[in-house]
Write an enzyme that holds these catalytic residues in place. Structure first.
Site, PDB file in Angstrom:
ATOM      1  N   PHE A 160       0.837  -1.201   0.000  1.00 41.93           N
ATOM      2  CA  PHE A 160       0.000   0.000   0.000  1.00 41.93           C
ATOM      3  C   PHE A 160       0.871   1.250   0.000  1.00 41.93           C
ATOM      4  O   PHE A 160       1.859   1.327   0.740  1.00 41.93           O
ATOM      5  CB  PHE A 160      -0.858   0.070   1.270  1.00 41.93           C
ATOM      6  CG  PHE A 160      -1.801  -1.075   1.482  1.00 41.93           C
ATOM      7  CD1 PHE A 160      -3.099  -1.020   0.990  1.00 41.93           C
ATOM      8  CD2 PHE A 160      -1.400  -2.188   2.198  1.00 41.93           C
ATOM      9  CE1 PHE A 160      -3.981  -2.065   1.211  1.00 41.93           C
ATOM     10  CE2 PHE A 160      -2.280  -3.241   2.429  1.00 41.93           C
ATOM     11  CZ  PHE A 160      -3.577  -3.180   1.930  1.00 41.93           C
ATOM     12  N   ASP A 161       0.470   2.239  -0.773  1.00 40.65           N
ATOM     13  CA  ASP A 161       0.977   3.597  -0.592  1.00 40.65           C
ATOM     14  C   ASP A 161       0.384   4.136   0.712  1.00 40.65           C
ATOM     15  O   ASP A 161      -0.607   3.606   1.230  1.00 40.65           O
ATOM     16  CB  ASP A 161       0.576   4.450  -1.784  1.00 40.65           C
ATOM     17  CG  ASP A 161       1.084   5.878  -1.686  1.00 40.65           C
ATOM     18  OD1 ASP A 161       2.147   6.090  -1.073  1.00 40.65           O
ATOM     19  OD2 ASP A 161       0.395   6.776  -2.199  1.00 40.65           O
TER      20      ASP A 161
END
Length: 299
Positions: A160-161
Site C-alpha cells: 500500500f501507498d
C-alpha cells in the site's frame, strides 16, 4: 435463516479484473454489446485466462480451508449470458465463487453496500471513483500490469501507498501546496497526532483480523511503500500503532522510485493514488489506481 456475510473479508471484483478479457473488451468498444455478447457466447466453453487480480483472489480464498473467512463476489457490468463464461472460467481455474451480480452495462457499485464489501476491484475508472465516493476501498486494475509471480505460494502479499490510500491526503495537500520543506515541518510538528484514515484503512484492518484468525496453510504479508523519507516516518508509524495495526514491512523511500522495490517485494497487488507510480509498478507487479485525494481532483 438467511445467509449473511458478517465477519468475512468481502472482495467484489469485475470480470476484467479477475480474467484476461481485453480482446473481448476491444470488440465491445469497437462494435456494440450484441457483438460482445455473441463473442462471449461463442467462447462459452473456452475458459478465460487469469487476469491481473487473479493471484490475489486465489490466495485470499485459500483462507477458507477450515472455515469461511473470505467471500469473493463477481460484480460486473457484463450481461448474465456473458456471466456464464465467467463462472465457467472460475470453475476451470478452481476458484470457488458462489455469488455474482451482472448488471448489463449499468453501474454496479450500488450493490457494494448489501455485499458489505471491503474491497472493490474493477477495470472501469468511473465505477471505482463512485465506489470511493461512497466510502469503499476501490481501485482501478491496470489490466496491462505484470501478473504476480509464484515465489511465495503460502503468502498473500499486498503493498500500500501511504498518503491518500492508507492515510488521508492531509499531508499530501501541504506538500503539493507549499513544497517539501513545509511538508516536513508540518509532519514533524504533528508527529504525535495520528493521521486521519484514508480509504484503504478499513481494508488493512480487515486483513489484520484475517491474519489473526490464522490458518497454517497461508498468511498475509503487508508492506507500506511510501515516498515519505525517515524525517516524516514518525507520524506514519505512530498512526498505524494508534490503529493497533501492524505492517510487516515499511519502505520510506524519500522520493526514490517505488517500482524497483516493489519488484523485489513481489506483491500480489499494489495500491497507489498516483497514476505514474501505478504505471511504473505495473511493469513488474499487479497494480491498481486509487483515485482519491488531491492528486486526483483534476483527473
Amino acid at each position: 435463516m438467511a445467509t449473511n456475510l458478517d465477519g468475512q473479508l468481502v472482495v467484489a471484483i469485475s470480470s476484467r479484473a479477475l480474467f484476461d478479457l481485453e480482446e473481448e473488451n476491444r470488440v465491445f468498444e469497437q462494435s456494440d454489446d450484441r457483438a460482445y455478447m455473441k463473442l462471449q457466447l461463442d467462447r462459452l466453453d473456452q475458459p478465460a485466462k487469469p487476469g491481473v487480480a487473479f493471484s490475489l483472489v486465489k490466495k485470499l480464498l485459500a483462507f477458507n480451508t477450515d472455515a469461511k473467512r473470505v467471500e469473493v463476489v463477481m460484480l460486473s457490468r457484463n450481461d448474465p449470458v456473458s456471466g456464464l463464461r465467467i463462472f465457467r472460467s472460475a470453475e476451470v481455474n478452481k476458484l470457488p465463487l458462489e455469488r455474482g451480480v451482472f448488471t448489463k452495462g449499468r453501474a454496479p457499485y450500488d450493490y457494494l453496500r448489501p455485499l458489505q464489501a471491503n474491497l472493490f476491484l474493477s477495470a472501469n475508472p468511473q465505477d471505482v471513483r463512485a465506489a470511493l465516493n461512497a466510502g469503499f476501498a476501490a481501485a482501478t486494475v491496470a489490466t496491462h500490469a505484470a501478473h504476480a509471480k509464484n515465489s511465495y505460494p503460502n503468502e498473500v502479499r499486498i503493498a500500500f501507498d501511504g498518503d491518500a490510500v492508507l492515510f488521508s491526503d492531509q499531508a499530501e495537500r501541504v506538500f503539493q501546496k507549499d513544497g517539501l520543506d513545509a511538508f516536513q515541518k508540518h509532519e514533524r510538528k504533528l508527529a504525535s497526532k495520528p493521521l486521519p484514515p484514508g480509504p484503504f484503512m478499513p481494508l488493512l484492518q480487515a486483513l489484520h483480523r484475517l491474519q489473526q484468525a490464522g490458518t497454517p496453510h497461508i498468511r498475509i504479508r503487508t508492506a507500506l511503500v511510501t515516498a515519505r523519507g525517515l524525517a516524516t516516518a514518525d507520524r506514519a508509524i505512530r498512526t498505524l500503532m494508534g490503529w493497533n495495526i501492524e505492517v510487516d514491512e515499511a519502505m520510506f523511500l524519500g522520493g526514490l522510485a517505488k517500482a524497483e522495490f516493489l519488484r523485489d517485494f513481489e506483491p500480489d497487488f499494489f495500491f497507489d493514488d498516483q497514476t505514474g507510480h501505478v504505471d511504473a509498478a505495473a511493469q513488474h507487479v499487479p497494480a491498481g489506481h486509487v483515485a482519491s485525494g488531491v492528486s486526483n481532483q483534476s483527473t
